[in-house]
Design an enzyme around this catalytic site. Structure first.
Site, PDB file in Angstrom:
ATOM      1  N   GLU A  69      46.235  34.726  45.231  1.00 55.47           N
ATOM      2  CA  GLU A  69      45.102  34.369  44.375  1.00 55.47           C
ATOM      3  C   GLU A  69      44.500  35.596  43.707  1.00 55.47           C
ATOM      4  OE1 GLU A  69      44.897  31.397  47.894  1.00 55.47           O
ATOM      5  OE2 GLU A  69      45.492  33.471  47.578  1.00 55.47           O
ATOM      6  N   ARG A  76      56.178  25.495  52.852  1.00 61.21           N
ATOM      7  CA  ARG A  76      54.974  25.307  53.666  1.00 61.21           C
ATOM      8  C   ARG A  76      53.919  24.474  52.968  1.00 61.21           C
ATOM      9  NH1 ARG A  76      52.657  30.639  55.071  1.00 61.21           N
ATOM     10  NH2 ARG A  76      53.876  31.480  53.358  1.00 61.21           N
ATOM     11  N   TRP A 109      27.637  37.421  44.710  1.00 68.86           N
ATOM     12  CA  TRP A 109      27.601  38.846  44.383  1.00 68.86           C
ATOM     13  C   TRP A 109      26.828  39.108  43.101  1.00 68.86           C
ATOM     14  CZ3 TRP A 109      31.225  41.599  40.869  1.00 68.86           C
ATOM     15  CH2 TRP A 109      31.072  42.988  40.954  1.00 68.86           C
TER      16      TRP A 109
END
Length: 154
Positions: free
Chosen positions: A58, A84, A129
């Site tokens: 990501e 997966r 943030w």
């Protein structure tokens, strides 16, 4: 808190799965990610696994998207190698995705339980943030304009 779900972008999942099948080889690249930009483009990337904590797929995706001029991402998904399937983002990736794209949706779940949820739903009571960075920038500006005395900052 109400968990809001959205339609699942199966084309995006397949793009990430294809990259995982064809580009993830060995121990260096074990995850693929795909994101849809607001203009419809799909951007893909793989992680750079390293024992020192190399970046997740990501995070690599954010840089790859910027390199292609895609600065406004709508939805993201990560898929693991070796079939997966969809893998939810780790805590660090959740925080970075929230900071870069506060309105982004993330595809999570497995099988018929796949769903797209807001990044904020994956990071409740989150630290934003930008909210704190703005205050710091104001404080730094005030300190410069008051001769460096931060005690003067309200």
């Amino acid at each position: 808190m109400t968990r809001q779900t959205h339609g699942v972008d199966h084309e995006l999942i397949e793009a990430a799965a294809e990259v995982a099948r064809t580009r993830c080889r060995g121990d260096h690249h074990t995850m693929a990610a795909a994101a849809r930009a607001r203009d419809g483009r799909i951007v893909t990337a793989v992680n750079a696994y390293h024992f020192t904590g190399g970046p997740c797929a990501e995070l690599v995706l954010i840089g790859a998207a910027a390199a292609q001029g895609a600065y406004d991402l709508d939805t993201v998904v990560a898929v693991g190698d070796r079939d997966r399937g969809v893998v939810p983002p780790c805590g660090r990736c959740r925080q970075v995705l929230l900071d870069y794209f506060p309105a982004i949706n993330v595809i999570v779940g497995t099988g018929d339980r796949l769903r797209a949820v807001s990044i904020a739903d994956l990071l409740p009571e989150s630290y934003v943030w930008a909210d704190h960075r703005h205050d710091t920038e104001q404080a730094d500006h005030s300190a410069r304009t008051t001769g460096g005395n931060k005690a003067n900052v309200a």
